[in-house]
Write an enzyme that holds these catalytic residues in place. Sequence first.
Site, PDB file in Angstrom:
ATOM      1  N   GLU A  58      -8.996   5.299   8.546  1.00 15.99           N
ATOM      2  CA  GLU A  58      -8.388   6.367   9.345  1.00 15.99           C
ATOM      3  C   GLU A  58      -9.376   6.963  10.341  1.00 15.99           C
ATOM      4  OE1 GLU A  58      -7.981   5.998   6.093  1.00 15.99           O
ATOM      5  OE2 GLU A  58      -5.822   5.771   5.818  1.00 15.99           O
ATOM      6  N   HIS A 125       0.827  11.734  -1.653  1.00 20.86           N
ATOM      7  CA  HIS A 125       1.791  11.166  -0.706  1.00 20.86           C
ATOM      8  C   HIS A 125       2.845  12.208  -0.334  1.00 20.86           C
ATOM      9  CE1 HIS A 125       0.006   7.578  -2.516  1.00 20.86           C
ATOM     10  NE2 HIS A 125       0.449   6.883  -1.481  1.00 20.86           N
TER      11      HIS A 125
END
Lengths: 321, 344
Positions: A58, A125
């Site tokens: 990322e 998540h």
Amino acid sequence: MSITYLEAIREAQDRALAEDPAVFIYGQDVAEFGGAFKATRGLCDKYPGRVMNAPISEDAMVGTAIGAAIEGMRPIVEMQFADFSSVGLNQIINQAATLHWRTGTPCPITVRLPSGGTPGSGPFHSQSMEALYAHYPGIIVLCPATVEDAYGMLLEAVAIDDPVIFCEHKYLYYHLKAEQLPDESLPVGRARIARAGQHATVVAYSAMVHEALLAADQLRQDGYEIEVIDLRSVKPLDTDSVLASVARTGRLLAVGEAFPWGGATAEVVSRVASEGFHLLDAPPQRLNAKDTPIPYHPNLWSVHRPTAGSIAAALHDLLRL
Amino acid sequence: MTQRTTDRLSSETARRDAFLAAYRSMLYGRVFDDKLASLYRAGKIVGGVYLGRGQEAYSAALAHQLRPGRDVYAPLIRDQAGRHAFGESLLDAARTFLGSASGPMRGRDGNIHRGDPQNGTLAMISHLGAMLSVVSGALLARRLRGELDDCVGAACIGDGGTSTGSFHEAVNAAAVEKLPLVIAVANNQFAYSTPNERQFACDNLVQRAAGYGVEGHTVDATDLAACLEVFEHAVARARAGNGPQLVVGNLLRLAGHGEHDDAPYITDAHRKAPYAGDCNVLARDTIVHSGWLSEAELADLQTQAQQEVDAATATAQQEAAPDPATQSWVALFTTHLAEGEAEP
């Protein structure tokens, strides 16, 4: 024909790619596979070379987007889940957000964050990261609550010459449908009155707008008309629209799915308290998720975040104050 | 003269010219750094001062291979010599250290955090490793537009910076994309005060190249000729499409981490090690022994550098500092979306 919130995001990216050769998409599994949620399905074939798979990196994904933006591109970075953007946090808050202030170079990157909770998603998540990014100068943070805004605001995000954190809600991906995509929408930075009312104002954004609307339905049965403001954009925050609503109702409940310490709801309450104290008939209230990691089991998750039921209860309390 | 003799002489001339050009940037870098050190001690500089002493050959040799206006360059904190070789004006460098509002950073950022991103010099942030992927992004943009041609990007980093996740992510991602990224690792033996043995456990950082699937090179960074050779080769390999190049230069930082640091951790044993030579002194010796410049010419060059550096710092000191009252306190380019204070 109907179109979902998720399809609107895909359609917006399709249009952005079609209209501007500077746009490209970079993220994990976004190419042939079409992304973990299929938000980029088919785009790789339609725009060869412009939808690229990234390693699970990322930091490098965002850094790469920034470098491309310096060269005049308009990258869209897809985080697989908002939660993982924490690995790219440094590049977003220290590199992208400071670039224009420091060097005069615009940084038109859009970072898409599939955000928020769904049953069974658990601590890593499910997160809502908007407050974290909104804290930093130099970033625009958008949280669309409707299919129309998912489409229109994503198109606008890509066109903005600054870093945009685009918080799209996973719970809305499939649940929310519209008949057609909008031709035009409210500009970024303007809140929307999702439901007009007179007895109290709920300020919400993203999935919480829909919980608030359900709560307002419940309160109507008790004779209360609740106004629901959809912020749409957390930063900039449309303080004027919030104050105007509080001027009509005299009562404020700010609702967010994020953790309770600080954040968008605290910002709303703070602004109303300091700029609209005289408008208030009762102390302004906040309702957020609990101050624990987000639980996995649906039984726990359903009480961890605000729901129509808990919002309705908070409104009843507020109306008695 | 035979063709072979002519070729040999012209290649010797090219080598001499490259050496002298790089040495010139090394000298300007050193003179500028020395000036900064004295200004710092005189209390004329707010914030940190970080010197490239001992790293000039490595720094200048890399930048000497780059083409301003074409290639992308991400210098780090000890690259005054390289910045000079890449065409940065001494005045802009001085302005950034001395807080002039006329400098490229306008007093909004200082010292080594300077650059001109849209013209190929990235302005580093302090988080190590973070600039590598930004260079990659610039290269990727050019590839997407079909304008990459034989451009390269160079990112400078130290031994300590190689320990970051950002470094790892960026080198791996650049290798996957096979981008023409040259990563110049200056191993100056210490990350601030932390020695190599507490920083990494491999014998030599260049071993990592194999793990990333990129080409690796090592060099004695005290030796300008060797630095020129290794970067000429590495940059050519990158330009030719052979993917990222990891270059590791061995040297000793001949200063503290910053001028606030008297570096007690650098011991006599380090100062006597082979990597401890002063590259500027060694390069100057080579020039004299090769007869490329006379002592008098070198003295003239030194004087010229001193005068230009003095003039740049004097000018920067006389320029206006940024004025908070007329400052735009808006971080966004899209000013109408900014919260808080409006434009003055």
